[in-house]
Design an enzyme around this catalytic site. Structure first.
Site, PDB file in Angstrom:
ATOM      1  N   LYS A  72      40.698  45.122  25.032  1.00 15.02           N
ATOM      2  CA  LYS A  72      39.650  44.099  25.202  1.00 15.02           C
ATOM      3  C   LYS A  72      38.432  44.639  25.951  1.00 15.02           C
ATOM      4  O   LYS A  72      37.291  44.292  25.621  1.00 15.02           O
ATOM      5  CB  LYS A  72      40.215  42.868  25.918  1.00 15.02           C
ATOM      6  N   ASP A 111      39.321  33.410  24.624  1.00 14.28           N
ATOM      7  CA  ASP A 111      40.555  33.136  25.385  1.00 14.28           C
ATOM      8  C   ASP A 111      40.391  31.940  26.332  1.00 14.28           C
ATOM      9  O   ASP A 111      41.231  31.046  26.380  1.00 14.28           O
ATOM     10  CB  ASP A 111      40.957  34.367  26.212  1.00 14.28           C
ATOM     11  N   ALA A 136      44.381  37.709  39.367  1.00 13.68           N
ATOM     12  CA  ALA A 136      42.973  38.140  39.376  1.00 13.68           C
ATOM     13  C   ALA A 136      42.765  39.269  38.376  1.00 13.68           C
ATOM     14  O   ALA A 136      41.930  40.143  38.571  1.00 13.68           O
ATOM     15  CB  ALA A 136      42.571  38.572  40.776  1.00 13.68           C
ATOM     16  N   ARG A 160      48.207  38.248  44.480  1.00 14.47           N
ATOM     17  CA  ARG A 160      49.113  39.041  45.321  1.00 14.47           C
ATOM     18  C   ARG A 160      48.284  39.987  46.188  1.00 14.47           C
ATOM     19  O   ARG A 160      48.480  40.060  47.394  1.00 14.47           O
ATOM     20  CB  ARG A 160      50.062  39.832  44.411  1.00 14.47           C
ATOM     21  N   LEU A 162      45.009  40.327  47.804  1.00 16.26           N
ATOM     22  CA  LEU A 162      43.876  39.452  48.128  1.00 16.26           C
ATOM     23  C   LEU A 162      42.534  40.101  47.809  1.00 16.26           C
ATOM     24  O   LEU A 162      41.621  39.451  47.281  1.00 16.26           O
ATOM     25  CB  LEU A 162      43.951  39.059  49.612  1.00 16.26           C
ATOM     26  N   MET A 226      50.281  30.802  31.604  1.00 13.11           N
ATOM     27  CA  MET A 226      49.727  31.451  30.406  1.00 13.11           C
ATOM     28  C   MET A 226      50.793  32.178  29.588  1.00 13.11           C
ATOM     29  O   MET A 226      50.591  32.466  28.417  1.00 13.11           O
ATOM     30  CB  MET A 226      48.630  32.435  30.801  1.00 13.11           C
TER      31      MET A 226
END
Ligand code: NDP
Length: 277
Positions: A72, A111, A136, A160, A162, A226
């Protein structure tokens, strides 16, 4: 284009044998009475091979291509260099839909809007909603702008690691004034607490079957994962608290529907592929 013309499509990935896209798009072709051929296209994992596959496909008369893992971002680069990008692809930094526009390669990303359409189809209110996204990575990045366009009023991105959530928010705010205005906040996953309207799991933890470290005071009305096609402890956790839950198969159908519509100009009904959900 005449309805009797056979139109060619592919999905490019590595691995690709598992992709459900050909079956999904054939369902849309049935709905719209268009004749399509939609194939899985394996590609070696390097940018030069990807570029060669795309060029050969469109030079051979192909109408549209979907792009999946791990290409992608490579597709985004190729479109940035050779053609154009939609606003959603620009902010996502990733392309899942390729087509030709004025003879040039054009990249879009469906998406995030696919997710939003599924949430609305489920009847989950987004206008004014307080939302948390866990994760993220690429999937998280791609859904932020469409969620804000759908009217959410608060957003926290928890991860997880930060620092990756913080970096992602900085990049998204720089890429889009709409995101900058909303001013999303960041959190570590275990520090996320309180009540949200919607919590979305965009981590890849579902692949492992492990559990996320969730605070006991974290709650929500609606929970989306998801991932799909597996037992998902994340959904079970919130379902036991009384939340409505959904796995992400409808997002997959939703993004496919939008790609199909962009390629063919025909409208499809993704809910017909979701049975009784
Ligand atoms: P990435 O690899 O880009 O990001 C993975 C994310 O998951 C990171 O935030 C990572 O955190 C987090 N993560 C991974 N393992 C763990 C763990 N054990 N505990 C906590 N967090 C973890 O993946 P994508 O963003 O591309 O995809 C994420 C998920 O979304 C996948 O499961 C994918 O299948 C799904 N997806 C579904 C779609 C659909 O149509 N339904 C479309 C696109 C994606 P860290 O930064 O700390 O490493």
């Amino acid at each position: 284009m005449s309805q009797s013309t056979l139109q060619h499509f592919i999905v490019i990935g590595n691995p690709i044998a598992h992709s459900k896209s050909p079956e999904i798009h054939q369902q849309f072709a049935k709905q719209t009475q268009l004749q399509i051929e939609y194939n899985r296209q394996y590609c070696p994992d390097d940018a030069a091979s990807f570029s060669a596959v795309v060029e050969a496909f469109f030079n051979g008369g192909g109408v549209g291509a979907n792009v999946t893992v791990p290409f992608k971002q490579v597709a985004y680069q190729l479109c940035a260099e050779q053609g154009g990008l939609s606003a959603h692809a620009q902010v996502a930094g990733a392309v899942n839909t390729l087509l030709l526009k004025d003879g040039k390669l054009f990249g879009d990303n469906t998406d995030g809007q696919g997710l939003v359409n599924h949430l609305l189809q489920l009847g989950w209110p987004l206008q004014g909603a307080k939302v948390a996204i866990l994760g993220a990575g690429g999937a998280s990045r791609g859904v932020v702008l469409p969620l804000i366009e759908a009217g959410i009023s608060e957003l926290t991105i928890a991860n997880r690691t930060l620092s990756k959530a913080e970096d992602l928010i900085d990049q998204l705010r720089a890429a889009s004034p709409v995101i900058d205005n909303l001013a999303p906040t960041s959190s570590a996953i275990e520090a996320l607490t309180g009540h949200y309207d919607v919590i979305i799991n965009a981590t890849s933890i579902g692949l492992s079957g492990d559990k996320l470290p969730l605070d006991s005071e974290l709650s929500c009305h609606y929970t989306y994962d998801m991932m799909y096609g597996k037992e998902l402890p994340f959904l079970t956790h919130f379902q036991q608290q009384g939340a409505q839950v959904s796995e992400g198969y409808g997002m997959l159908i939703g993004q496919a529907a939008l790609s199909f519509e962009k390629w063919t100009g025909a409208s499809v009904d993704p809910s017909l592929l979701l049975g009784s959900q």
